[in-house]
Every structure is written in C-alpha cells, then in structure tokens.
Design a protein around this motif. Structure first.
Motif, short mmCIF file in Angstrom:
data_model
loop_
_atom_site.label_atom_id
_atom_site.label_comp_id
_atom_site.label_asym_id
_atom_site.label_seq_id
_atom_site.Cartn_x
_atom_site.Cartn_y
_atom_site.Cartn_z
N GLU A 13 0.85 -1.19 0.00
CA GLU A 13 0.00 0.00 0.00
C GLU A 13 0.90 1.25 0.00
O GLU A 13 1.91 1.28 0.69
CB GLU A 13 -0.88 -0.02 1.26
N ILE A 14 0.50 2.21 -0.81
CA ILE A 14 1.25 3.48 -0.87
C ILE A 14 0.24 4.62 -0.80
O ILE A 14 -0.81 4.56 -1.45
CB ILE A 14 2.02 3.63 -2.20
N VAL A 72 4.81 9.05 -8.15
CA VAL A 72 4.88 7.80 -7.38
C VAL A 72 5.29 6.67 -8.30
O VAL A 72 4.89 6.62 -9.47
CB VAL A 72 3.51 7.50 -6.70
N THR A 73 6.13 5.79 -7.79
CA THR A 73 6.58 4.63 -8.57
C THR A 73 6.16 3.34 -7.89
O THR A 73 6.38 3.16 -6.69
CB THR A 73 8.11 4.65 -8.73
N LEU A 74 5.55 2.47 -8.68
CA LEU A 74 5.12 1.17 -8.20
C LEU A 74 6.12 0.14 -8.72
O LEU A 74 6.39 0.07 -9.93
CB LEU A 74 3.71 0.84 -8.71
N ASP A 75 6.64 -0.65 -7.81
CA ASP A 75 7.68 -1.60 -8.18
C ASP A 75 7.11 -2.96 -8.56
O ASP A 75 6.11 -3.41 -7.99
CB ASP A 75 8.66 -1.79 -7.00
N CYS A 76 7.77 -3.60 -9.50
CA CYS A 76 7.40 -4.95 -9.91
C CYS A 76 8.67 -5.71 -10.25
O CYS A 76 9.47 -5.27 -11.09
CB CYS A 76 6.47 -4.91 -11.11
N VAL A 77 8.86 -6.84 -9.61
CA VAL A 77 10.00 -7.71 -9.90
C VAL A 77 9.45 -9.07 -10.28
O VAL A 77 8.52 -9.56 -9.64
CB VAL A 77 10.93 -7.82 -8.66
N TYR A 78 10.01 -9.66 -11.30
CA TYR A 78 9.47 -10.94 -11.77
C TYR A 78 10.56 -11.99 -11.86
O TYR A 78 11.75 -11.68 -11.89
CB TYR A 78 8.79 -10.76 -13.14
N VAL A 110 -6.01 -0.23 -7.13
CA VAL A 110 -5.03 -1.30 -6.93
C VAL A 110 -4.41 -1.58 -8.29
O VAL A 110 -5.13 -1.73 -9.28
CB VAL A 110 -5.68 -2.58 -6.36
N TYR A 111 -3.09 -1.63 -8.32
CA TYR A 111 -2.38 -1.85 -9.58
C TYR A 111 -1.70 -3.21 -9.53
O TYR A 111 -1.00 -3.54 -8.57
CB TYR A 111 -1.35 -0.74 -9.81
N PHE A 112 -1.92 -3.98 -10.58
CA PHE A 112 -1.36 -5.32 -10.66
C PHE A 112 -0.34 -5.40 -11.79
O PHE A 112 -0.61 -4.99 -12.92
CB PHE A 112 -2.45 -6.36 -10.95
N CYS A 113 0.80 -5.94 -11.45
CA CYS A 113 1.80 -6.31 -12.45
C CYS A 113 1.58 -7.79 -12.76
O CYS A 113 1.19 -8.57 -11.88
CB CYS A 113 3.19 -6.08 -11.86
N GLY A 120 -0.55 -7.13 -6.10
CA GLY A 120 -1.14 -5.81 -6.23
C GLY A 120 -0.56 -4.80 -5.26
O GLY A 120 -0.13 -5.15 -4.15
N THR A 121 -0.59 -3.54 -5.69
CA THR A 121 -0.22 -2.42 -4.81
C THR A 121 -1.42 -1.50 -4.76
O THR A 121 -1.91 -1.03 -5.79
CB THR A 121 0.99 -1.65 -5.36
N ARG A 122 -1.89 -1.26 -3.54
CA ARG A 122 -3.03 -0.34 -3.37
C ARG A 122 -2.48 1.07 -3.26
O ARG A 122 -1.69 1.37 -2.37
CB ARG A 122 -3.83 -0.71 -2.13
N LEU A 123 -2.88 1.92 -4.19
CA LEU A 123 -2.39 3.29 -4.24
C LEU A 123 -3.49 4.25 -3.81
O LEU A 123 -4.59 4.23 -4.37
CB LEU A 123 -1.93 3.63 -5.67
N HIS A 124 -3.17 5.06 -2.80
CA HIS A 124 -4.10 6.10 -2.34
C HIS A 124 -3.51 7.45 -2.72
O HIS A 124 -2.38 7.77 -2.32
CB HIS A 124 -4.26 6.07 -0.81
#
Lengths: 113, 115
Positions: free
Chosen positions: A10-11, A19-25, A89-92, A106-110
């Motif tokens: 959550e951010i 804002v940057t949302l991280d995703c590692v695969y 909520v953003y999903f990679c 998922g990352t919940r962005l407010h």
C-alpha cells in the motif's frame, strides 16, 4: 518458477506527487510478456500496458511511464503528477509462453487530495 | 454494449448449495478465462478455454466445473459451496496468441458470498 513480486502492499501520496510502483518478476523463459492492470474502487480490471521480453524501451503514455530492465527483472510503473482518480489497486503480471498469466499481489495506491 | 458481461454481479448463498455464474463476450475473442480474486485481492487463474476447448485447468477443486457452449460463452458451476469459495470471480477474454501476449478484457466481476 514463475513469480511476480510487488513488494509495496500500500502506498499513500498527496495529489500532484510522483509515485513509482515496483514490480520484480522471475521466469526461466526467454520469451515472455509483462503487463500492468488497474483495478479502481469500482472493481473492474483495466489493461494498461503490455511489454515483450525483447523490448526494453521505456514507454510513456501521458502521466504514466514504465521502466523495463531485464538486468534486474523489473518492470516499474511511475505516475507523474498523481491525481485522485489514480487511486486504485495496480497489478503487475507475467505471461510466459504457456499463457498462464501470473499476477502479483497488487499495490493499493491512495492519492490524497 | 458491455464487452464482457457476467451475471449475477452479486450472489449470496448458503454452504452446501450449488450455484452458477454466467459469462458472455461480444468481442469476437476465441479464448475465455475464469479468475478468482480473494479478500486480499490476490488474482489467480482457474480455467481457460480456447474455442470451447479447455486449455488451462489450475489446481481447482472438482466442485468447480466450467462449461463453454460456444466461444462467446463460459459459465462456471460450483457444487457444494464452502465458506472458502467466497470471493470475486472474474471472467475475461482475449485473442489467443500462443505466445503469452494475450491482453485480457475483464468482466465486472461476480461477488460470491457463502454463509
């Protein structure tokens, strides 16, 4: 193993901040696709972007930009000058050749006004 | 016109009952999917059909049975519902690429609550 990690659960940021949302695969496949989907409070899932493993060019679409780096197995998503409507909520996601699309948690962005 | 439509949107039922969720797409896609989203928002694929043929069947209890009468429809029937089946079920569709490039179009979701 195929895996997608979104470490930020959550951010919260104030409107107009970046804002940057991280995703590692993780994948053993050499050919694969990466995606971002958005799930706003209304609940539907909306496609944002698709990238294939051979295309490391960054992409910009309006206030949205994506940074794909194979060397670090990351596909990060940046929102510039965030707005309240970006709250979601953003999903990679990772799709190897067998089409079994694997979503991160998922990352919940407010975005706060 | 809704591209991927699911019915019902909400479903509240008792443990042990049998229920179905229907999905239809008018995008001309040849591949349809069911995903389950739990209370923590985790999305997991359950099934995928390509031209009415089952191509992905994840580790799902056999109480769940998908049926695809044609490539525009994919229904999900659940027998003997359990508390743990409570979730939002999303239908999705795409063109089949065989390369992992499928872009999914999702329905609005069906929220199932088992009491």
């Amino acid at each position: 193993a195929q895996k997608v990690t979104q470490a930020q659960t959550e951010i919260s940021v104030v409107e107009k901040e970046d804002v940057t949302l991280d995703c590692v695969y993780e994948t053993r496949d050499t050919t694969y696709y990466l995606f971002w989907y958005k799930q706003p409070p209304s609940g539907e899932l909306v496609f944002l972007i698709r990238r294939n493993s051979f295309d490391e060019q960054n992409e910009i679409s309006g206030r949205y930009s994506w940074n794909f780096q194979k060397s670090t197995s990351s596909f990060n998503f940046t929102i510039t000058a965030s707005q309240v409507v970006d709250s979601a909520v953003y999903f990679c996601a990772l799709s190897p050749r067998d089409d079994k699309i694997i979503f991160g948690k998922g990352t919940r962005l407010h975005i706060l006004p | 016109d809704t591209a991927v439509s699911q019915t019902p949107k909400y479903l509240v039922t008792q443990m042990g009952n049998d229920k179905s969720i229907k999905c239809e797409q008018n995008l001309g896609h040849d591949t349809m999917y069911w995903y389950k989203q739990d209370s923590k928002k985790f999305l997991k694929i359950m099934f995928s059909y390509n031209n009415k043929e089952l191509i992905i069947n994840e580790t799902v209890p056999n109480r769940f049975s998908p049926k695809s009468p044609d490539k525009a429809h994919l229904n999900l029937h659940i027998n003997s519902l359990e508390l743990g089946d409570s979730a939002v079920y999303f239908c999705a569709s795409s063109h089949f690429t065989g390369s992992g490039a499928n872009v999914l179009t999702f329905g609005a979701g069906s929220r199932l609550t088992v009491l």
